[in-house]
Design a protein around this motif. Structure first.
Motif, PDB file in Angstrom:
ATOM      1  N   SER A   1     -26.186   5.100 -42.953  1.00 59.39           N
ATOM      2  CA  SER A   1     -26.050   5.634 -41.838  1.00 59.39           C
ATOM      3  C   SER A   1     -25.993   4.304 -40.710  1.00 59.39           C
ATOM      4  O   SER A   1     -25.549   4.679 -39.461  1.00 59.39           O
ATOM      5  N   ALA A   2     -26.707   3.376 -41.177  1.00 56.83           N
ATOM      6  CA  ALA A   2     -27.034   2.308 -39.942  1.00 56.83           C
ATOM      7  C   ALA A   2     -25.828   1.734 -40.023  1.00 56.83           C
ATOM      8  O   ALA A   2     -25.519   0.677 -38.908  1.00 56.83           O
ATOM      9  N   ALA A   3     -24.654   1.747 -40.749  1.00 57.26           N
ATOM     10  CA  ALA A   3     -23.482   0.983 -40.853  1.00 57.26           C
ATOM     11  C   ALA A   3     -22.489   1.625 -39.747  1.00 57.26           C
ATOM     12  O   ALA A   3     -21.534   1.187 -39.349  1.00 57.26           O
ATOM     13  N   PHE A   4     -23.001   2.775 -39.052  1.00 57.49           N
ATOM     14  CA  PHE A   4     -21.893   3.460 -38.183  1.00 57.49           C
ATOM     15  C   PHE A   4     -23.045   4.161 -37.127  1.00 57.49           C
ATOM     16  O   PHE A   4     -22.536   4.679 -36.114  1.00 57.49           O
ATOM     17  N   ARG A   5     -24.331   4.291 -37.270  1.00 55.68           N
ATOM     18  CA  ARG A   5     -25.116   4.986 -36.313  1.00 55.68           C
ATOM     19  C   ARG A   5     -26.437   4.347 -36.205  1.00 55.68           C
ATOM     20  O   ARG A   5     -26.791   3.613 -37.014  1.00 55.68           O
ATOM     21  N   SER A   6     -27.032   4.477 -34.826  1.00 52.76           N
ATOM     22  CA  SER A   6     -28.274   3.631 -34.598  1.00 52.76           C
ATOM     23  C   SER A   6     -29.216   4.894 -34.007  1.00 52.76           C
ATOM     24  O   SER A   6     -28.673   6.104 -33.419  1.00 52.76           O
ATOM     25  N   TYR A   7     -30.577   4.560 -33.764  1.00 55.07           N
ATOM     26  CA  TYR A   7     -31.331   5.481 -33.286  1.00 55.07           C
ATOM     27  C   TYR A   7     -31.573   5.276 -31.785  1.00 55.07           C
ATOM     28  O   TYR A   7     -31.601   4.208 -31.100  1.00 55.07           O
ATOM     29  N   ALA A   8     -31.573   6.503 -30.967  1.00 54.24           N
ATOM     30  CA  ALA A   8     -31.739   6.336 -29.274  1.00 54.24           C
ATOM     31  C   ALA A   8     -32.713   7.452 -29.163  1.00 54.24           C
ATOM     32  O   ALA A   8     -32.407   8.781 -29.629  1.00 54.24           O
ATOM     33  N   THR A   9     -33.417   7.262 -28.106  1.00 53.22           N
ATOM     34  CA  THR A   9     -34.539   8.523 -27.658  1.00 53.22           C
ATOM     35  C   THR A   9     -33.661   8.838 -26.435  1.00 53.22           C
ATOM     36  O   THR A   9     -33.002   8.405 -25.524  1.00 53.22           O
ATOM     37  N   THR A  10     -33.818  10.229 -26.423  1.00 54.47           N
ATOM     38  CA  THR A  10     -33.168  11.186 -25.232  1.00 54.47           C
ATOM     39  C   THR A  10     -34.147  12.137 -24.868  1.00 54.47           C
ATOM     40  O   THR A  10     -35.346  12.210 -25.440  1.00 54.47           O
ATOM     41  N   TYR A  11     -34.033  12.666 -23.669  1.00 55.04           N
ATOM     42  CA  TYR A  11     -34.788  13.666 -23.079  1.00 55.04           C
ATOM     43  C   TYR A  11     -34.536  14.717 -22.789  1.00 55.04           C
ATOM     44  O   TYR A  11     -33.010  15.009 -22.345  1.00 55.04           O
ATOM     45  N   GLU A  12     -35.326  15.741 -22.814  1.00 47.37           N
ATOM     46  CA  GLU A  12     -34.864  17.010 -22.417  1.00 47.37           C
ATOM     47  C   GLU A  12     -35.851  17.649 -21.356  1.00 47.37           C
ATOM     48  O   GLU A  12     -36.989  17.603 -21.530  1.00 47.37           O
TER      49      GLU A  12
END
Length: 531
Positions: A175-186
């Motif tokens: 998944s790192a080949a096309f996605r990365s981690y990011a924090t979002t807020y709700e």
């Protein structure tokens, strides 16, 4: 006599039949050697001309027509992005496996020091220029410019750096080949019953910000870089057992570079349509430069100072070589960076240029350049500092010394791991504004001209990567030369010791039976031995 007189005429006729002189041959050889560079320059100029010509057409092109018009440029971007993943992983694994761990740490340490210092210098140039030019004073951008792009989500500084660390250690390599981690807020609505001074209960509606992390679209190149380096070191530790896998990655890497050499010949055509397509997309150039012209010029001047003066001066001081000849060798990659506006997409061409034109060895270029494309963002740091001061001046907010230092440090730190994609610097600009308490809503003004400023940012980013590889090549050559000199001195010392013991050691190969006494020259000192 007639034959004697006719001989020179015959030689002259033969010389004429041989063809042009050495000057024409030299010119032809120069053109042949720089054909790709000249084609790339012609592609950029042709793109500007074609774009301006299409804008003058009486009938305005629709969004669909612009998309069709830019298709050859989109194809170049897709080809370059296709190469990024195998190139980065294979080159870093092969490079880390071929280097001694001590040399690996030394090269990596010097590279990180160079990238950090040059990024800090770029940030300082941006802040100084913004205070001198004062682009935010008197600026009143039209309302339509503020709606030129979607606002990036506001994020806390701590969460941004935690996301950076999380991406260094990806949980899934696929998944790192096309996605990365990011924090979002709700934002969750909360009703609270409060009691006022008279004892009356009043309902108060508030919101609670809840953190929600998750995967977002975009290659996690930082995590792939860290894993590839660690995997290469592990293969070297295996010794003979890991040689087969190292050869596999080396072969994969060489095959990838062959593909890159093919793509390079398509680059001039793709760059022409990328530049032309962006010019056609512009709505009102006059209004754009009238309202935000000082900000744009401030960024351009800062990039020119850092790219044409500071980086070449550093290269010249440490190598004593002509830095502008080095720049000419990577001009194709720089033009591609201007056209694609992506340092990651330019990486394959940059590796090819520094190896073939500037003599950088493979184990340095294929190890340092992927790291530089990830962590070295001189252009982005400079533009972010200019943008932060611009927004402060636009809102008449004075910046004190502590806030200026905070902008410098945050811009330098947040540029590490910034996405090497178009508009990647905008995503980290919000971190800087949050750190010094500036309004993030005005980022929309920066988005209005980011398509233009981001191109010179990318050129400066990849130029810094290339100069870093060139400096490390010079450092490696100097270190290897010093080691060879030390080994030669050790050999000479051993020879000298053998000559000194010639009277006591029987059967020494230095003893030559018979003949007159001779002199043996050792370390510029003549020593006489009786043979």
């Amino acid at each position: 006599m007639a034959a004697e007189k006719g001989a020179p005429n015959g030689d002259l006729g033969a010389a004429r039949e041989e063809g042009p002189g050495p000057g024409a041959s030299r010119l032809r050889g120069c053109l042949r050697a720089n054909l790709l560079v000249l084609l790339t320059v012609a592609g950029v100029l042709a793109g500007v001309a074609v774009g301006l010509g299409v804008r003058q057409m009486p009938r305005e092109l629709s969004a669909t027509h612009v998309l069709y018009f830019s298709f050859p440029g989109e194809l170049l971007l897709r080809l370059l992005k296709m190469i990024i993943l195998p190139l980065v992983v294979c080159s870093l694994v092969a490079g880390a496996a071929s280097l001694d761990p001590a040399a690996l740490g030394r090269l990596g340490g010097w590279a990180m020091l160079f990238f950090l210092l040059t990024t800090l210098l770029a940030s300082s140039i941006g802040v100084v220029l913004a205070f001198i030019v004062k682009p935010g004073e008197g600026a009143s951008p039209p309302k339509q410019l503020g709606q030129a792009g979607e606002m990036p989500p506001s994020k806390d500084v701590a969460d941004s750096f935690l996301d950076l660390i999380r991406n260094i250690f990806p949980s899934n390599l696929v998944s790192a080949a096309f996605r990365s981690y990011a924090t979002t807020y709700e934002l969750l609505p909360i009703k609270k019953n409060l009691t006022d001074e008279q004892g009356v209960t009043v309902e108060n509606d508030t919101t609670l910000k809840v953190l929600k992390g998750g995967e977002v679209e975009g290659m996690n190149i930082l995590g792939l870089v860290v894993f590839a380096i660690a995997f290469g070191i592990a293969l070297r530790k295996l010794g003979a057992e890991g040689e087969i896998l190292v050869k596999f990655f080396n072969s994969f890497n060489e095959a990838t570079m062959v593909l890159v050499s093919w793509i390079m010949w398509y680059a001039p055509l793709g760059i022409m349509f990328l530049v032309a397509g962006k010019i056609v997309e512009m709505e009102d150039v006059v209004a754009l430069f009238t309202s935000l012209g000082k900000y744009i010029c401030c960024c351009f001047v800062g990039h020119a100072i850092h790219g044409l003066l500071v980086l070449p001066a550093i290269y010249f001081v440490f190598t004593r070589k002509n830095p502008y000849r080095f720049l000419w060798g990577i001009f194709t990659a720089l033009a591609t960076a201007f056209g694609t506006s992506s340092s990651s997409a330019t990486l394959p061409l940059m590796i090819k240029c520094v190896e073939e034109n500037n003599g950088v060895s493979k184990h340095i270029s294929r190890f340092i350049l992927p790291i530089g494309a990830t962590v070295n963002m001189d252009g982005a740091a400079l533009f972010q500092c200019v943008a932060a001061v611009f927004i402060a001046q636009l809102n008449s907010i004075p910046l004190n010394f502590i806030q200026v230092i905070t902008i410098l440090v945050t811009a330098t730190a947040s540029s590490v791991g910034a996405a090497g994609i178009p508009a990647g610097g905008i995503l980290t600009l919000a971190i800087i504004l949050e750190a010094v308490g500036l309004p993030t809503n005005d980022i929309s003004l920066i988005l209005a001209v980011d398509w233009l400023v981001d191109r010179t940012c990318t050129v400066l980013n990849v130029e810094g990567d290339a100069f870093g590889a060139g400096l490390l090549q010079a450092y490696t050559e100097r270190t290897e030369g010093r080691m060879e000199a030390e080994e030669l001195m050790e050999i000479k010392t051993d020879v000298a010791d053998g000559v000194k013991g010639v009277h006591t050691e029987e059967g020494s190969p230095l003893i030559k039976r018979g003949g007159p006494p001779r002199l043996v020259r050792i370390n510029s000192c003549e020593k006489e031995s009786v043979m």
